[in-house]
Structures are given as C-alpha cells and as structure tokens.
Design an enzyme around this catalytic site. Structure first.
Site, mmCIF file in Angstrom:
data_model
loop_
_atom_site.group_PDB
_atom_site.id
_atom_site.type_symbol
_atom_site.label_atom_id
_atom_site.label_comp_id
_atom_site.label_asym_id
_atom_site.label_seq_id
_atom_site.Cartn_x
_atom_site.Cartn_y
_atom_site.Cartn_z
ATOM 1 N N CYS A 67 1.305 -1.391 16.014
ATOM 2 C CA CYS A 67 1.250 -1.192 14.564
ATOM 3 C C CYS A 67 0.627 -2.391 13.857
ATOM 4 O O CYS A 67 0.963 -3.537 14.150
ATOM 5 C CB CYS A 67 2.659 -0.958 14.031
ATOM 6 S SG CYS A 67 2.735 -0.741 12.236
ATOM 7 N N GLU A 106 0.827 -1.196 0.000
ATOM 8 C CA GLU A 106 0.000 0.000 0.000
ATOM 9 C C GLU A 106 0.864 1.250 0.000
ATOM 10 O O GLU A 106 1.951 1.266 0.582
ATOM 11 C CB GLU A 106 -0.913 -0.023 1.242
ATOM 12 C CG GLU A 106 -1.896 -1.177 1.171
ATOM 13 C CD GLU A 106 -2.644 -1.471 2.468
ATOM 14 O OE1 GLU A 106 -3.511 -2.342 2.436
ATOM 15 O OE2 GLU A 106 -2.364 -0.833 3.495
ATOM 16 N N CYS A 122 3.251 8.593 0.784
ATOM 17 C CA CYS A 122 3.834 7.746 1.822
ATOM 18 C C CYS A 122 4.051 6.364 1.199
ATOM 19 O O CYS A 122 3.085 5.706 0.813
ATOM 20 C CB CYS A 122 2.849 7.692 2.988
ATOM 21 S SG CYS A 122 3.372 6.638 4.332
ATOM 22 N N CYS A 138 -1.306 6.101 9.708
ATOM 23 C CA CYS A 138 -0.084 5.498 10.252
ATOM 24 C C CYS A 138 -0.416 4.240 11.039
ATOM 25 O O CYS A 138 -1.302 4.244 11.889
ATOM 26 C CB CYS A 138 0.608 6.439 11.225
ATOM 27 S SG CYS A 138 0.933 8.056 10.582
ATOM 28 N N CYS A 164 6.274 -3.745 16.144
ATOM 29 C CA CYS A 164 5.960 -2.729 17.153
ATOM 30 C C CYS A 164 4.544 -3.029 17.663
ATOM 31 O O CYS A 164 3.649 -3.352 16.879
ATOM 32 C CB CYS A 164 6.039 -1.333 16.542
ATOM 33 S SG CYS A 164 7.711 -0.950 15.957
ATOM 34 N N CYS A 196 6.443 -6.303 7.655
ATOM 35 C CA CYS A 196 7.534 -5.729 8.444
ATOM 36 C C CYS A 196 7.973 -6.739 9.490
ATOM 37 O O CYS A 196 7.157 -7.491 10.017
ATOM 38 C CB CYS A 196 7.058 -4.439 9.137
ATOM 39 S SG CYS A 196 8.376 -3.527 9.969
HETATM 40 N N1 SAH Z 1 9.371 1.356 10.136
HETATM 41 C C1 SAH Z 1 9.523 2.773 9.958
HETATM 42 C C2 SAH Z 1 8.583 3.314 8.913
HETATM 43 C C3 SAH Z 1 7.107 3.249 9.299
HETATM 44 S S1 SAH Z 1 6.613 4.883 9.638
HETATM 45 C C4 SAH Z 1 9.358 3.476 11.287
HETATM 46 O O1 SAH Z 1 8.991 2.824 12.239
HETATM 47 O O2 SAH Z 1 9.644 4.656 11.372
HETATM 48 C C5 SAH Z 1 5.046 4.676 10.325
HETATM 49 C C6 SAH Z 1 4.917 5.489 11.580
HETATM 50 O O3 SAH Z 1 3.617 5.287 12.152
HETATM 51 C C7 SAH Z 1 5.912 5.076 12.626
HETATM 52 O O4 SAH Z 1 6.307 6.169 13.378
HETATM 53 C C8 SAH Z 1 5.085 4.128 13.436
HETATM 54 O O5 SAH Z 1 5.620 3.885 14.696
HETATM 55 C C9 SAH Z 1 3.765 4.847 13.481
HETATM 56 N N2 SAH Z 1 2.650 3.987 13.836
HETATM 57 C C10 SAH Z 1 2.599 2.641 13.771
HETATM 58 N N3 SAH Z 1 1.411 2.193 14.199
HETATM 59 C C11 SAH Z 1 0.680 3.278 14.532
HETATM 60 C C12 SAH Z 1 -0.641 3.447 15.015
HETATM 61 N N4 SAH Z 1 -1.442 2.409 15.242
HETATM 62 N N5 SAH Z 1 -1.071 4.705 15.233
HETATM 63 C C13 SAH Z 1 -0.273 5.756 14.977
HETATM 64 N N6 SAH Z 1 0.977 5.658 14.510
HETATM 65 C C14 SAH Z 1 1.454 4.425 14.294
#
Ligand code: SAH
Length: 354
Positions: A117, A90, A103, A333, A114, A110
């Site tokens: 996420c 996506e 984006c 995000c 986390c 991944c």
């Molecule tokens: N792996 C890289 C690129 C992904 S960026 C990184 O972690 O930076 C996507 C961003 O959205 C990251 O900052 C991630 O931590 C954040 N994110 C992930 N899940 C989320 C959620 N449920 N709500 C808000 N932000 C989230």
C-alpha cells in the site's frame, strides 16, 4: 474558532442553547450547511444580522481547503484537501450508475505499513478530527451538486486505519447519518479495517454500519508479511471479532482481497480463502493490485484473476472482481499518498525498488 462540522445538529442545538441562541437557529444553520451547502454565515439570510456576525466570529464551517480535483477517464474524481495545519489528504468520489460513493480518509497517512500500500509508506501523520472527515463529504456534496446529484454511500477506505481513530470516525458517522445533516442510512456506510480486533466490537456497539475486513491472505504466515498488524491480531482472532459484529441476517461481512501475482493468487490460496469466507459467511471483493512506484509487487494477469474468481464461485462463495477505478490519477485503492505526478516518472526499472 469552534469547528461546526464536528457536531451533529442536535449537539449544535445544545451548544446554541448554552450560549442563549434559540434552538431553532441550529436547525436553520444545519439546513443552510447541509441542504444548501452554504458555508458562509453572512449568506444565511433568515438569521438576524447580529447573530450572523456573532456566529461567524465563533464558529468555523470549513475544516479543509480544496486544493485540487483530479478527474479520471472513468469518471472517478480525486479530491486533494488541505488541513488547517498544512497536511494534505485525499478523498475519492466514485460515480456509478445508481450510486455516488465517497471513499474518505480517516488519518493523515497510516501507521500500519501494509507492504503493498502506498499510504503506509508515508507513516502516520495524525488522526483526522471528526469535522475533517465530515468536510470530505461536504466537499464531495458541493462537487456533486454542480451536476444536481447527491452523495449516496460513504466508505472508510481512503488513507488511514479508521479503527485506530475510532472516536472521531464514530462522531463523523453520527453527522453523516443525522437526518438534519447528510441523512445517510448507516447501512450505506462501510468501515474497512486491516483488522484491529478489539475495536471491531467497539464499532459494532456504537453504530449499525457495514464492516469490511482487509484480509488479503488466508494464512497467518503470509498475512504477517502483507499486513504486519496480523502479528498482533491473527486471522482466527479477527474472524472471532467479525462473528460477534452485529451484521443483520440479510447482509454479509465483506473480505477485501487484493490479488498480487505469485504471492496470494494461486488456486490453493483461493481454496483457503473460500474456507474462511464460508465460515465467516462473508462475501469477497477481489481487488486487482494497483501498482505504484513504491511497490515491487505486480498485478496478476487477467486470466489468472478470472480463474481465482471462478474458483471461489465454484466453491460457493459470493465474490466479485472489482474493476480498478481512477488508477490513472492515482486514486485507486492503495495509491492514495502516491504522488499524482509520479506518472511522469520513467517506467521500470526505476519503478522497481527491489
Ligand atoms: N486501513 C483500512 C482502510 C483502507 S481500505 C483497511 O486496511 O481496510 C483500502 C483498501 O485497499 C484495503 O483493503 C487495502 O488493503 C487495499 N489496498 C492497499 N493497497 C493496495 C494496492 N496497492 N492495490 C489494491 N488494493 C490495495
């Protein structure tokens, strides 16, 4: 078939020269592809017919298929794109007043997991190739062209951890910034990382792009839980790597900080975050947690998020509270990879996996 989008126009010239195709033909192909968004060699009218046939037999100009475009109420568009081997990724187009930001994803799924996420729950499929990253931009450019617009910014904040696929990410950025391709200034490209410390320096040596660090917690005990990669590269080590990253004087590093109710949203958290931001000369992007069916975490109330923002500002930190974009189409995000039809699922407690 060789993926043409994997090469910069200079590299295409070299490849053509090696195959006895005149160098100026490479510039013509690049112009069709990136200025006219014409992918079909048969339609590249200023190439001689035999060359068109030959190129069509040797080079592919399409690395991803457009499977769907979901439009959110706020103008955000999620592109669902299929790879040749049947994976699905996506990319999210975010139109703002004066910018059109894309984006992009760097991996299928991944590996980092986390805890808040959605993408992490899929596990890692594979790294995306450079041409698959570039094609996300080309698909977006095709959509934008329908309204007479062009892409202005690219952020590596989609699915995947870009620094765990650095070689392909760097090559894709070379195409995105090449004057005969997308011609984006490197400063309009942001690479976001969950914190692969040794690769931060490598990125800095390769390209003058912007860096964003997904911090989410200002102490290691909590960050270990939210971003398990922290157990390998703890906060102090990350900040050291960021300090060595060549950010120009007038610019700042960014910290991403997703606000999660009762987890990292206290005033004490704000103070600890402010201390780190001051030390790193970083600005802070607060992201309200986007809830999705795979997480039991909740978004803090509006007042609590505003108080957190105010606390940072009061401590002299430049901070913004990012408005969620596209969350009604699961394009926000941390929602990429969450099924778009998950909306149809019954509300909690079925939503709640506790
Ligand atoms: N792996 C890289 C690129 C992904 S960026 C990184 O972690 O930076 C996507 C961003 O959205 C990251 O900052 C991630 O931590 C954040 N994110 C992930 N899940 C989320 C959620 N449920 N709500 C808000 N932000 C989230």
């Amino acid at each position: 078939m060789k993926p043409l989008l994997a090469l910069t126009p200079d590299e295409l010239r070299a490849a053509f020269a090696a195959a006895d195709v005149p160098a100026f033909r490479a510039a013509q192909v690049a112009r069709w592809l990136y200025a006219q968004r014409v992918r079909d060699f048969g339609a590249m009218r200023n190439l001689p017919a035999p060359l068109r046939d030959r190129l069509a037999g040797e080079w592919s100009t399409r690395s991803l298929l457009r499977e769907a475009v979901h439009d959110a109420a706020d103008g955000t568009r999620k592109l669902v794109l299929g790879t040749v081997d049947g994976a699905r990724i996506e990319a999210v187009l975010i139109p703002e007043e004066r910018r059109r930001t894309l984006c992009v994803s760097s991996q299928v799924g991944c590996s980092l997991d986390c805890s808040f996420c959605a993408t992490g729950r899929m596990g890692l499929g594979r790294n995306l190739h450079a041409d698959e990253i570039v094609d996300q931009a080309l698909h977006a450019a095709e959509l934008l062209a329908e309204e007479g617009r062009a892409l202005t910014h690219v952020v590596f904040m989609g699915m995947g951890e870009p620094l765990l696929n650095l070689r392909n990410v760097v090559q894709a950025i070379r195409v995105l910034t090449h004057p005969e391709a997308f011609a984006l200034a490197p400063r309009r490209i942001t690479v976001s990382t969950a914190g692969v410390a040794p690769k931060i320096a490598e990125l800095g040596r390769a390209l003058p792009v912007r860096l964003a660090l997904s911090l989410h917690a200002a102490r290691d005990e909590l960050r270990d839980v939210l971003v398990p990669l922290n157990r390998r590269f703890p906060i102090a080590e990350l900040l050291e790597a960021c300090a060595a990253f060549p950010t120009p004087r007038r610019e700042r590093l960014s910290f991403e900080y997703t606000l999660i109710a009762g987890v990292n949203d206290s005033l004490e958290d704000a103070r600890a975050l402010a201390a780190l931001a001051a030390k790193a000369r970083a600005k802070v992007n607060l992201i309200p947690l986007n809830e999705h069916p795979g997480t039991r975490y909740r978004r803090p109330g509006e007042a609590r998020m505003e108080a957190f923002l105010a606390a940072l500002a009061g401590l002299g930190v430049t901070a913004t509270l990012r408005r969620a974009r596209g969350d009604d189409i699961f394009a926000a995000c941390g929602q990429l990879g969450a099924r778009a039809d998950a909306r149809a699922a019954p509300p909690s407690p079925a939503h709640d996996f506790r």
